[in-house]
Design an enzyme around this catalytic site. Sequence first.
Site, mmCIF file in Angstrom:
data_model
loop_
_atom_site.group_PDB
_atom_site.id
_atom_site.type_symbol
_atom_site.label_atom_id
_atom_site.label_comp_id
_atom_site.label_asym_id
_atom_site.label_seq_id
_atom_site.Cartn_x
_atom_site.Cartn_y
_atom_site.Cartn_z
ATOM 1 C CG ASP A 275 -1.848 1.211 1.485
ATOM 2 O OD1 ASP A 275 -2.333 1.576 0.340
ATOM 3 O OD2 ASP A 275 -1.898 2.030 2.449
ATOM 4 C CB SER A 276 0.293 4.712 -0.586
ATOM 5 O OG SER A 276 -1.081 4.877 0.218
ATOM 6 C CB CYS B 242 -2.877 0.889 -2.501
ATOM 7 S SG CYS B 242 -3.239 2.505 -2.547
ATOM 8 C CD GLU C 264 -2.003 7.977 7.323
ATOM 9 O OE1 GLU C 264 -0.673 8.569 7.924
ATOM 10 O OE2 GLU C 264 -1.779 7.368 6.602
ATOM 11 C CB CYS D 37 -10.284 5.095 0.691
ATOM 12 S SG CYS D 37 -8.693 5.766 1.393
ATOM 13 C CG HIS E 190 -6.390 5.717 5.410
ATOM 14 N ND1 HIS E 190 -5.783 5.209 4.531
ATOM 15 C CD2 HIS E 190 -5.348 6.191 6.155
ATOM 16 C CE1 HIS E 190 -4.451 5.300 4.606
ATOM 17 N NE2 HIS E 190 -4.256 6.002 5.727
HETATM 18 N N1 DGL Z 1 -4.102 3.684 0.348
HETATM 19 C C1 DGL Z 1 -5.028 4.559 -0.203
HETATM 20 C C2 DGL Z 1 -6.132 4.236 -1.226
HETATM 21 O O1 DGL Z 1 -6.596 3.130 -0.518
HETATM 22 C C3 DGL Z 1 -5.078 5.801 0.497
HETATM 23 C C4 DGL Z 1 -3.865 6.714 1.301
HETATM 24 C C5 DGL Z 1 -3.423 7.513 0.068
HETATM 25 O O2 DGL Z 1 -3.825 8.295 -0.550
HETATM 26 O O3 DGL Z 1 -2.177 7.054 -0.150
HETATM 27 O O4 DGL Z 1 -6.514 4.700 -1.847
#
Ligand code: DGL
Length: 269
Positions: free
Chosen positions: A11-12, A74, A154, A186, A188
């Site tokens: 993931d990011s 992600c 976060e 997403c 989060h």
């Molecule tokens: N992991 C990203 C997503 O699910 C969210 C966080 C980001 O913007 O990197 O889209």
Amino acid sequence: MNPGAPIGVFDSGVGGLTVLRTLIERLPHEHTVYLGDTARVPYGTRSGEVVTRYALLSARHLVSHDIKALVVACNTVSAHSLPALQEALPTIPVIGVIEPGAQTAAARTRGGTIAVLGTPSTIASGAYQAALGRLAPLARVVARACPLFVPLAEEGWTEGEVPRLVAERYLADLRRSGVDTAVLGCTHYPLLARTIAEALGREVAIVDSAEATAAALSTLLQARGLLRPPGGAVRHRTLCTDVPERFRTVAERFLGRPVESVELVDLAF
Ligand code: DGL
């Protein structure tokens, strides 16, 4: 391919740990290697081209850990980069979160409107809208970017006045437009699920793609004879590309359990 090899998940940043958590619950005998690209997060405000460039770096790093499958945990990467990743890793099965999430939403809707909530980049890609158009052709789909949900999750501000006001600002008009199902598009957003449900109305079905993604991975590993047999210690490695101390603190909240150590890695360009 070795069934004892780990599953790569990336993931990011920390968000994909909501997916890893469900994978570990569903496939408790599997080793995992999780990579959070904390040096380049967030991806959700970037172009598809840049997201794909970053995603390929993470994927190539995980291949060096001899993974047997890759989970793109992600939504933004899944929305933009799945074909490029599958092309770059022809021998490793690559699974994203969008198709499983869209399938669950299509099965849940009672014929009304499906809301897709995600990062600006995911919403702009149209990936969920396209998948739902295929899987639930009779449903109306409304998509909404909710970028402030990421820093709130976060920061641990998932309930109370601030997230409630943010959720109402993003979602109040959807509440009035007959939404019966909402996809948390997403990584989060599952942490804010209760606040989101309250803003949309209690009767709305909230869909988190993690469960469906874990089920899809389980089916795939089984079909290819790649499930690790029970026995021996199970190892979960956690890697990130910057500030491992902060990653660890936030990761424990996302994962819902202690994280022993976080290794710092450099994804060379
Ligand atoms: N992991 C990203 C997503 O699910 C969210 C966080 C980001 O913007 O990197 O889209």
